[in-house]
Design an enzyme around this catalytic site. Sequence first.
Site, short mmCIF file in Angstrom:
data_model
loop_
_atom_site.label_atom_id
_atom_site.label_comp_id
_atom_site.label_asym_id
_atom_site.label_seq_id
_atom_site.Cartn_x
_atom_site.Cartn_y
_atom_site.Cartn_z
N CYS A 209 -6.49 1.63 5.33
CA CYS A 209 -7.11 0.40 5.81
C CYS A 209 -6.60 0.14 7.23
O CYS A 209 -5.63 0.76 7.68
CB CYS A 209 -6.75 -0.77 4.89
N GLU B 206 0.76 3.89 1.86
CA GLU B 206 1.18 4.27 3.20
C GLU B 206 2.40 3.45 3.64
O GLU B 206 3.35 3.99 4.21
CB GLU B 206 0.04 4.05 4.22
N HIS C 62 0.83 -1.20 0.00
CA HIS C 62 0.00 0.00 0.00
C HIS C 62 0.86 1.25 0.00
O HIS C 62 2.02 1.23 0.44
CB HIS C 62 -0.93 0.00 1.21
#
Length: 143
Positions: free
Chosen positions: A92, A69, A67
Site C-alpha cells: 500500500c 512490510e 502490515h
Amino acid sequence: MKTKWAERFFQMAELVASWSKDPSTQVGAVITSGNRVVSLGFNGYPSGVSDSAGADTREVKLLKTIHAEENAILHARRDLSGCEMYVTHFPCPTCAAKIIQTGIAAVYCKTQDDQFMSRWGDKVKVSIDMFEQSGVTVNWIEV
C-alpha cells in the site's frame, strides 16, 4: 522476472504469510540482501495486543494491524539500504513510503489477480508511482 532465488524468497514470503492470524488476508514479506535473508514479517496486531478472532470491527482491525512490510522493516534492526523485499501482496502507499525511506532498492511481488486489482488498484497505482519517482525497482514474478 523469475530466478531460482526470487522463486525461493517468494515461496518463503508465502510461508511467512501463513503465520498471520488474520482470517481474511494473510500477507508475508521477506527482506533480503543478495541471497541472504535479513528479516521476515507478516500482518497482525502488535505484540501484547489481543487479536481475539471476531472481537474487533473491520475498521478497528485495520487501525490495529501492522502490515507485513512494516513488521519486516521493524524486525530488521539494521540499515536496509540496497536490500530487496519480497511480498505476497503489493505494498500500500503507506508501506511503499516506508520501503522507500529505508533505502530498500527493489520490491518483488507476484502479478496481482483481477480481484485484488479491482479492490486495491487505485492504491497500487499510487505505490507504483512512488516507487518510480524514488528509483525503487518493481519486479513482477509470474507464479
